[in-house]
Design an enzyme around this catalytic site. Structure first.
Site, short mmCIF file in Angstrom:
data_model
loop_
_atom_site.label_atom_id
_atom_site.label_comp_id
_atom_site.label_asym_id
_atom_site.label_seq_id
_atom_site.Cartn_x
_atom_site.Cartn_y
_atom_site.Cartn_z
N GLY A 58 1.12 -1.37 0.07
CA GLY A 58 0.07 -0.15 -0.05
C GLY A 58 0.80 1.54 0.20
CB CYS A 85 5.16 -4.52 0.45
SG CYS A 85 5.80 -2.24 -0.14
CE1 TYR A 86 1.32 1.23 5.29
CE2 TYR A 86 -0.80 -0.59 5.99
CZ TYR A 86 0.02 0.39 5.89
OH TYR A 86 -0.53 1.27 7.54
CG HIS A 175 5.83 -5.69 -4.39
ND1 HIS A 175 3.90 -5.49 -3.84
CD2 HIS A 175 5.87 -5.01 -4.51
CE1 HIS A 175 4.35 -4.31 -3.64
NE2 HIS A 175 5.59 -3.78 -3.38
CD GLU A 177 2.58 -8.71 -5.19
OE1 GLU A 177 1.56 -7.17 -4.54
OE2 GLU A 177 3.18 -9.14 -4.93
N GLY A 230 -21.50 -9.01 -27.97
CA GLY A 230 -20.34 -9.65 -28.73
C GLY A 230 -19.54 -9.61 -28.14
CG ASP A 233 -16.34 -9.45 -19.94
OD1 ASP A 233 -15.23 -10.49 -20.14
OD2 ASP A 233 -15.99 -8.41 -19.58
CE LYS A 375 -12.18 -9.18 -21.23
NZ LYS A 375 -13.69 -8.59 -21.63
#
Length: 519
Positions: A58, A85-86, A175, A177, A230, A233, A375
């Protein structure tokens, strides 16, 4: 929830721009997780019963008063905790350690030296190893709470990785990730699988089965109207609902006049002819363009388009004798952003989606079967459902369509020019075999005209900008490195074949976390 309680991981968000990437990495290892803002943790702990907890990074400073803190229940619930981290700094500060503002900040690639063994590093990094990690911090831990020991150090972080194996509390200043920490996903997997004991059984097949059951339970014998654009999603939502409730579903495809070349015909052909879904094809180009006339502000365009969609849905539902539910393709990033640490209302995130609910005048309830997915997970679900690759592999296309690819006022003439230029661009990308290497590509008709000479004639026509970006998650993006020869060939085709364009430029701007749309 879609995962048995013993397999859930809770990610507490302290406002990091890459918190969603933590969730992505955890889910990629087959473990279901959700992100909750730090100020909503108490309710989440009661409902979620996590098997493990991850504390995100953060922008705040732990040493300043009034900055976010970790609820005490997190440390008392018995679940293993990983602070990033934070999250690491807050954990240390609250458990009896000390954090200070560092004399030197550490941003970007750094080298971590592994100074001790840990379950977090097991099978990945051995003691004495030196590995690249990604740092982003100014403050740093300078003394550890009781029970912790250092297992990693960097040039500006004496406690770059720490562990309290007895309580299963861990912290890393870097990090794991992000892709810039090459072994980061393995470290997160160690935490979720080896330390927390998750089995990793979450998959699109299990999600499909569970979500179909949830839809049937929610809808009952009610009628559902689905707004079909279309795009990936809404297409996945439509097929999933068709499998779940069959004839209770009616899809309304609103042809706004803002779609790409040939897309309206493709949508009607697939869903009406192939899937035999009850499809209402509403041609509404005149309605949308009349409401957008004279409007230049991109956010106002979004609001107008969203309101017009709602109006059309209401009208079509009335013609059908009413509907009980409205289905839409809200995704997990929409949900996260709408309840973010910043507290911003969802309308400012994606104002063409109704993330925060429907207008009060509408008497339909929302059905949002994708609201727990990212997504790429939606694409995987589409393939699981048997959707053609032409839909599941399609580049993201924003709800407002070409309206935000025409900065400034929208006219039918501008849309026709852009639609043809965009079609040529995508056609050439496909011919070159590059489509699947690109996250999103599109053309933009800039709100400027330029003087040019074409043959023996002076012209005063539009400038067309081309954009193509690479991304793994849609949060960050880098421009795609087309060859000069490719761009030259595309520009030549557009100028020769599209009357109204006499100059083509390529946008090489990279995007930090956030939207990768043009406007």
């Amino acid at each position: 929830m879609t995962q048995p309680k013993e397999e859930r991981v809770l990610i507490i968000d302290f406002g990091s721009q890459v918190t969603q990437l933590i969730a992505r990495r955890v889910r990629e290892s087959g473990v279901y997780c959700e992100i909750i803002p730090y100020n909503r943790v108490d309710a989440a702990l009661d409902d979620f019963a996590p098997k493990a907890i991850i504390l995100s990074g953060g922008p705040a400073s732990v040493i300043k008063a009034g900055t976010p803190r970790i609820p005490d229940r997190v440390f008392a619930c018995g679940a293993p905790v990983l602070g990033i981290c934070y999250g690491q700094q807050a954990m240390c500060a609250q458990l009896g350690g000390q954090v200070e503002a560092g004399n030197e900040r550490e941003f970007g690639r750094a080298e971590l030296e592994v100074t001790g063994g840990s379950a977090l590093f097991e099978g990945v990094w051995a003691k004495g190893a030196r590995r690249q990690v990604w740092m982003s911090h100014g403050d740093r831990v300078i003394s550890l709470p009781p029970g912790f020991r250092a297992v990693g150090v960097s040039a500006n972080a004496p406690f770059a990785a720490i562990a309290d194996e007895a309580r299963r509390f861990y912290g890393v200043q870097f990090h794991p990730e992000v892709a810039h920490t090459p072994d980061g996903a393995k470290l997160l997997r160690n935490f979720t699988h080896k330390i927390a004991g998750c089995t990793g059984g979450w998959s699109m097949a299990s999600f499909r089965e569970t979500e179909i059951a949830k839809v049937r339970a929610q809808v009952g014998k009610g009628r559902v109207i689905c707004g079909l654009s279309g795009g990936v999603d809404s297409s996945v939502v439509a097929v999933l609902l068709h499998e779940a409730i069959g004839a209770q579903l009616t899809c309304v495809f609103v042809d706004t006049g803002l779609m790409r070349e040939g897309e309206a015909e493709q949508v009607v052909r697939l869903f009406r002819d192939h899937y035999n879904i009850h499809l209402v094809h509403r041609e509404a180009e005149e309605l949308f363009l009349s409401r957008l006339a004279g409007v230049s502000d991109p956010e106002q365009k979004r609001r107008i388009i969203g309101a017009a969609f709602i109006d059309v849905f209401e009208e079509e539902a009335g013609k059908l004798g009413g509907a009980d539910f409205l289905a839409q393709g809200t995704l997990y990033p929409d949900v996260i952003e709408s309840v973010s640490v910043a507290g911003g209302p969802s309308v400012t995130i994606k104002s063409h989606h109704n993330v925060g609910g429907l207008p009060e005048r509408m008497r339909m309830k929302l059905v949002e079967p994708l609201r727990e997915l990212f997504k790429d997970e939606v694409r995987a679900l589409g393939r699981e459902l048997g959707l053609p690759e032409a839909f599941t592999g399609r580049h993201p296309f924003p709800g407002p369509g070409l309206a935000i690819r025409v900065p400034g006022e929208i006219t039918g003439e501008k849309l026709a020019i852009l639609r043809r230029a965009d079609a040529i661009y995508i056609e050439e990308i496909r011919k070159a075999g590059l489509y699947d290497e690109i996250w999103q590509a599109f053309a933009v008709l800039l709100p400027v005209r330029t003087v040019g000479v074409m043959g023996d004639e002076r012209t005063y026509e539009h400038v067309c900008a081309l954009r193509a970006v690479t991304s793994t998650d849609g949060m960050t993006a880098d421009s795609f490195p087309f060859s000069h020869q490719f761009l030259s060939a595309v520009a030549t085709r557009i100028i020769n074949e599209v009357r109204g364009v006499n100059r083509v430029v390529y946008d090489v701007t990279s995007k930090p976390p956030g939207t990768i749309e043009w406007e």
